[in-house]
Design a protein around this motif. Sequence first.
Motif, short mmCIF file in Angstrom:
data_model
loop_
_atom_site.label_atom_id
_atom_site.label_comp_id
_atom_site.label_asym_id
_atom_site.label_seq_id
_atom_site.Cartn_x
_atom_site.Cartn_y
_atom_site.Cartn_z
N PRO A 1 0.82 -1.22 0.00
CA PRO A 1 0.00 0.00 0.00
C PRO A 1 0.85 1.27 0.00
CG PRO A 1 0.06 -0.94 2.20
CD PRO A 1 0.82 -1.89 1.31
N THR A 2 0.34 2.33 -0.62
CA THR A 2 1.07 3.60 -0.64
C THR A 2 1.17 4.22 0.75
OG1 THR A 2 -0.99 4.75 -1.21
CG2 THR A 2 0.48 4.13 -3.04
N SER A 3 0.32 3.80 1.66
CA SER A 3 0.38 4.34 3.02
C SER A 3 1.46 3.67 3.86
CB SER A 3 -0.98 4.18 3.71
OG SER A 3 -1.31 2.81 3.78
N CYS A 4 1.93 2.51 3.42
CA CYS A 4 3.00 1.80 4.13
C CYS A 4 3.95 1.20 3.10
CB CYS A 4 2.38 0.71 5.01
SG CYS A 4 3.53 -0.01 6.21
N PRO A 5 4.66 2.06 2.35
CA PRO A 5 5.46 1.63 1.19
C PRO A 5 6.87 1.18 1.56
CG PRO A 5 5.49 4.01 1.32
CD PRO A 5 4.65 3.53 2.48
N THR A 6 6.97 0.09 2.29
CA THR A 6 8.25 -0.36 2.84
C THR A 6 9.29 -0.63 1.77
OG1 THR A 6 6.97 -1.39 4.63
CG2 THR A 6 9.29 -2.00 4.43
N LEU A 7 8.93 -1.43 0.77
CA LEU A 7 9.89 -1.81 -0.26
C LEU A 7 10.15 -0.69 -1.26
CD1 LEU A 7 8.65 -5.44 -1.03
CD2 LEU A 7 10.83 -4.82 0.01
N THR A 8 9.14 0.11 -1.52
CA THR A 8 9.27 1.12 -2.58
C THR A 8 9.83 2.45 -2.10
OG1 THR A 8 6.91 1.63 -2.24
CG2 THR A 8 7.48 0.15 -4.06
N ARG A 9 9.70 2.74 -0.79
CA ARG A 9 10.22 4.02 -0.30
C ARG A 9 11.06 3.88 0.97
NH1 ARG A 9 5.50 8.17 0.24
NH2 ARG A 9 7.26 9.57 0.65
N GLY A 10 11.09 2.70 1.55
CA GLY A 10 11.89 2.49 2.75
C GLY A 10 13.37 2.40 2.42
N GLU A 11 14.19 2.32 3.44
CA GLU A 11 15.64 2.18 3.28
C GLU A 11 16.07 0.77 3.66
OE1 GLU A 11 17.67 5.22 5.46
OE2 GLU A 11 16.88 6.84 4.21
N TYR A 12 17.05 0.24 2.93
CA TYR A 12 17.57 -1.11 3.21
C TYR A 12 18.69 -0.98 4.23
CZ TYR A 12 19.35 -5.83 2.33
OH TYR A 12 19.76 -7.14 2.46
N ARG A 13 18.37 -1.28 5.49
CA ARG A 13 19.33 -1.11 6.56
C ARG A 13 18.89 -1.94 7.77
NH1 ARG A 13 18.50 5.22 8.16
NH2 ARG A 13 19.88 4.58 9.87
N TYR A 14 19.76 -2.00 8.76
CA TYR A 14 19.42 -2.74 9.98
C TYR A 14 18.42 -1.93 10.81
CZ TYR A 14 22.77 -6.58 9.66
OH TYR A 14 23.44 -7.72 9.29
N ASP A 15 17.38 -2.63 11.28
CA ASP A 15 16.39 -2.00 12.15
C ASP A 15 15.75 -3.07 13.02
OD1 ASP A 15 14.84 -0.05 13.31
OD2 ASP A 15 13.46 0.20 11.61
N PHE A 16 15.09 -2.62 14.08
CA PHE A 16 14.37 -3.54 14.96
C PHE A 16 13.09 -4.01 14.29
CE2 PHE A 16 16.70 -0.79 17.99
CZ PHE A 16 17.43 -1.76 18.65
N GLY A 17 12.70 -5.23 14.61
CA GLY A 17 11.45 -5.75 14.09
C GLY A 17 10.24 -5.28 14.88
N ASP A 18 10.48 -4.69 16.05
CA ASP A 18 9.38 -4.21 16.89
C ASP A 18 9.65 -2.78 17.33
OD1 ASP A 18 11.55 -4.96 18.64
OD2 ASP A 18 10.13 -4.78 20.31
N THR A 19 8.65 -2.15 17.93
CA THR A 19 8.76 -0.74 18.30
C THR A 19 9.64 -0.53 19.52
OG1 THR A 19 6.56 -0.30 17.39
CG2 THR A 19 7.42 1.30 18.97
N ALA A 20 9.59 -1.43 20.49
CA ALA A 20 10.34 -1.24 21.74
C ALA A 20 11.82 -1.63 21.62
CB ALA A 20 9.68 -2.03 22.86
N GLY A 21 12.21 -2.24 20.52
CA GLY A 21 13.60 -2.63 20.35
C GLY A 21 13.99 -3.88 21.11
N LEU A 22 13.04 -4.81 21.30
CA LEU A 22 13.31 -6.05 22.02
C LEU A 22 13.83 -7.15 21.11
CD1 LEU A 22 10.11 -6.18 24.28
CD2 LEU A 22 12.36 -5.23 24.85
N THR A 23 13.56 -7.03 19.81
CA THR A 23 13.94 -8.07 18.86
C THR A 23 15.34 -7.82 18.31
OG1 THR A 23 13.06 -6.86 16.96
CG2 THR A 23 11.52 -8.29 18.16
#
Length: 451
Positions: free
Chosen positions: A293-315
């Motif tokens: 979806p254009t409201s959550c365009p992860t592959l088309t507008r996101g950046e390819y980098r290391y990030d947490f899989g969750d909001t709190a940073g537990l993963t």
Amino acid sequence: MNDQVMFTLDEAEQVTHWYNLTADLPTPPPPPLHPGTREPVGPDDLAPLFPPELIAQEVTSERYVEIPEPVLAVYRQYRPSPLYRARRWEQRLGTPARIYYKYEGVSPAGSHKTNTAIPQVYYNKLNGISRLTTETGAGQWGTALSYASALFGVECEVWQVGASYDTKPQRRTLIEVFGGTVHRSPSRLTESGKAFPEDHPGSLGIAISEAVEVAAQDPAAKYALGSVLNHVLLHQTVIGEEALRQLAKAGESSADLVIGCAGGGSNFAGLSFPFLREKLAGNSSPRILAVEPTSCPTLTRGEYRYDFGDTAGLTPLMKMYTLGHDFVPSAIHAGGLRYHGMAPLVSHAVHEGLIEATALHQTECFEVALEFARTQGIVAAPESSHALAQARREALAAKESGEEKVIVIGLSGHGLLELGAYESFLAGRLEDDPLSEEALTAALDGVPVVA
């Protein structure tokens, strides 16, 4: 045979092994990193959350993993799922393209999620686990895990994204029918949830944090994830393996285009990875296209980098396309596509140019879903409507060019519990909400810097 529309497999043709894409990738994907040390994650780091069999599948380099007989026994209740030729839709569009869709709505939960819920619960039960925690967006994963947990006598506790919890009460009820307990996320039950206002719309990242936090504190509990991780994608490859065999029965030597919606990546990977294997082996050359979806365009507008899989940073930190783990997408009706990241394996394949990606507005997707329902008789899940909308574009392009393309679509589930979304669309209340550049920049600012 010229008018055949449904292609099935005999029980003797049942897929007996899951396929692992990492065995065939030209370059290996980057490893996940420990959130504290930033060193590659080892089995011991994952042991608090997952049983040893799933950890082994997460890191295996074997091309194929045998499906245990107890899992196959449950699969036989609804697998192989049918492959349909969309002849009436082809006629409506006036296209020379031959359109097939692999329909996962026949599972007990109504979606592809059951394919991984069953083995995940099975392996946990083998290891004496009596309680599983998880997150769910639109509710398909929570439904699937609750059903699988009931089969094996395991308690299931689900944190459902607030926006979906509020708008999809029947999905909550179905989870409870199967024996699961549902909490609105963010909840007051966890420190992760308490960090947000009680009426916050939530996100999959927040719900993951809550489920992980609870599982980590209970020695009798483990966490189950419905997408993103390698072992989850592995289990879903029964979809593509069946589709390849069914296409052959339909008289097709290969597909020209394979299309699936992409949120966390499991449904898309499940269909596309076996096709990608054949492409890498030089046996065929399909375009493989992920739609988001254009409201959550992860592959088309996101950046390819290391990030947490969750909001709190537990993963663990995962190398993936991301919009930032703090990102909270708008409350679109395709709740399963509202995730800030993308499966590392899918992300790696996109980054290496093996898979393409595009993003569509939700109003176009619902418009196409209505056309599909009125010709094929299936009300698609809002997530799946994204794949249908892109397939329509491709079919009309084939009409312009006169090419007889073979298009294969992943129809990941039905939308019979999402009729409120269709009601909003029919009443003209559904709006597009593409992600602004300002919101994207702000969300990416919180992504950790990993050397």
